[in-house]
Design an enzyme around this catalytic site. Structure first.
Site, PDB file in Angstrom:
ATOM      1  N   LYS A 273       0.854  -1.209   0.000  1.00  0.00           N
ATOM      2  CA  LYS A 273       0.000   0.000   0.000  1.00  0.00           C
ATOM      3  C   LYS A 273       0.889   1.258   0.000  1.00  0.00           C
ATOM      4  CE  LYS A 273      -3.716  -2.709   1.978  1.00  0.00           C
ATOM      5  NZ  LYS A 273      -4.924  -2.792   2.800  1.00  0.00           N
TER       6      LYS A 273
ATOM      7  N   GLY B  91      -7.431  -4.643   7.261  1.00  0.00           N
ATOM      8  CA  GLY B  91      -6.858  -3.682   8.200  1.00  0.00           C
ATOM      9  C   GLY B  91      -7.628  -3.573   9.510  1.00  0.00           C
TER      10      GLY B  91
ATOM     11  N   SER C  46      -6.420  -9.068   6.982  1.00  0.00           N
ATOM     12  CA  SER C  46      -5.857  -9.362   8.310  1.00  0.00           C
ATOM     13  C   SER C  46      -5.239 -10.753   8.400  1.00  0.00           C
ATOM     14  CB  SER C  46      -6.923  -9.176   9.412  1.00  0.00           C
ATOM     15  OG  SER C  46      -7.387  -7.843   9.435  1.00  0.00           O
TER      16      SER C  46
ATOM     17  N   GLU D  36      -9.827  -0.634  -1.868  1.00  0.00           N
ATOM     18  CA  GLU D  36      -9.482   0.761  -1.564  1.00  0.00           C
ATOM     19  C   GLU D  36      -9.571   1.612  -2.821  1.00  0.00           C
ATOM     20  OE1 GLU D  36      -5.774  -0.091   0.403  1.00  0.00           O
ATOM     21  OE2 GLU D  36      -6.883  -0.988   2.068  1.00  0.00           O
TER      22      GLU D  36
HETATM   23  P1  13P Z   1      -4.413  -6.245   5.732  1.00  0.00           P
HETATM   24  O1  13P Z   1      -3.603  -7.522   5.636  1.00  0.00           O
HETATM   25  O2  13P Z   1      -3.678  -5.109   6.339  1.00  0.00           O
HETATM   26  O3  13P Z   1      -5.767  -6.501   6.338  1.00  0.00           O
HETATM   27  O4  13P Z   1      -4.704  -5.779   4.202  1.00  0.00           O
HETATM   28  C1  13P Z   1      -5.197  -6.692   3.288  1.00  0.00           C
HETATM   29  C2  13P Z   1      -5.182  -6.083   1.949  1.00  0.00           C
HETATM   30  O5  13P Z   1      -5.901  -5.147   1.660  1.00  0.00           O
HETATM   31  C3  13P Z   1      -4.239  -6.631   0.955  1.00  0.00           C
HETATM   32  O6  13P Z   1      -4.489  -6.159  -0.312  1.00  0.00           O
END
Ligand code: 13P
Length: 252
Positions: free
Chosen positions: A11, A173, A212, A97
């Site tokens: 990200k 997240g 997660s 996102e």
């Molecule tokens: P997290 O592992 O932080 O939950 O994020 C998952 C994600 O969006 C991977 O593209």
């Protein structure tokens, strides 16, 4: 059998120095054995440097986004051919996102998927429902719609060179991981949707889970028959955490 793919989505995180240390840690700790591969997806400016650093290792590099356009007057965009040019092998398309914050439609996602493939890059198509959609019982129809837009545009044949990632938005997240059974139900449904068009292609498609995922829950998720790896956000930012998931894949 399908190999596992353990992919890190960094990200909007990183710096030259931090990335170098993270990659050095990952490369040094790649578990032995076979049946899995590792991928990291840094922000655009770092893709080339990370590609150079992982060259010759068991780690591949991808990007987090791509333009649906090939070239021209699209200020701020990055073309798939440019990503291929700098050693990028995969690209994430349709992350929730980007759908939610940047308003990307399923049609735009399908165009990005096709643009990636046209440049020889493997798209990782993300699909997944929000908490409201899950509670309303529409998880399967949401995923069908997101997958269907790409199937309609690109055809089932395109999935011979693509990865799907099921990422329930409510698990991203939040620390709220889908249970292995919840994830498996949707993965199985996705594979069935693909299988209705071509059973052979469906059997070979890697379907990753994202949301997660971490060392503590990876083995349980990866034990499910239709879960072929992970797309990992937070836990991909520390070598130790990412390698714990790689280790679970190596032992599965
Ligand atoms: P997290 O592992 O932080 O939950 O994020 C998952 C994600 O969006 C991977 O593209």
């Amino acid at each position: 059998m399908r190999d596992f793919l353990i992919a890190g989505n960094w990200k909007l995180n990183g710096s030259s120095a931090a990335n170098e240390a993270l990659i050095a840690g990952i490369v040094a700790g790649v578990p032995g054995g076979s049946g899995f591969s590792l991928l990291v997806c840094p922000p655009y400016p770092y893709v080339a440097a990370v590609a150079a650093q992982v060259a010759g290792s068991a780690v591949s590099v991808g990007a987090q986004n791509v333009s649906e356009h090939e070239s021209g007057a699209y200020t701020g965009e990055v073309a798939a051919s440019m990503l291929a040019d700098i050693g990028c092998e995969y690209v994430i398309v349709g992350h929730s996102e980007r759908r939610a914050i940047y308003g990307e439609s399923s049609f735009q996602v399908a165009a990005k998927f096709q643009a990636a493939q046209a440049a020889g890059i493997v798209p990782i198509l993300c699909v997944g429902e929000t908490l409201e959609e899950r509670e309303a019982g529409t998880t399967e129809s949401v995923v069908d719609y997101q997958l269907g837009a790409v199937l309609d545009a690109a055809g089932i044949g395109a999935f011979a060179r693509a990865v799907v990632a099921y990422e329930p938005v409510w698990a991203i997240g939040t620390g709220m991981t889908a249970t292995p059974e919840q994830a498996q139900d949707v993965h199985k449904h996705i594979r069935a949707q693909l299988s209705a068009k071509d059973a052979g292609i469906a059997a070979g498609v890697q379907i990753l889970y994202g949301g997660s995922m971490k060392g503590e829950n990876a083995a349980g998720l990866l034990a499910m028959p239709d879960i072929d790896g992970g797309l990992i956000g937070g836990a991909s930012l520390k070598a130790k955490d990412f390698l714990a998931i790689a280790e679970a894949a190596a032992q599965s």
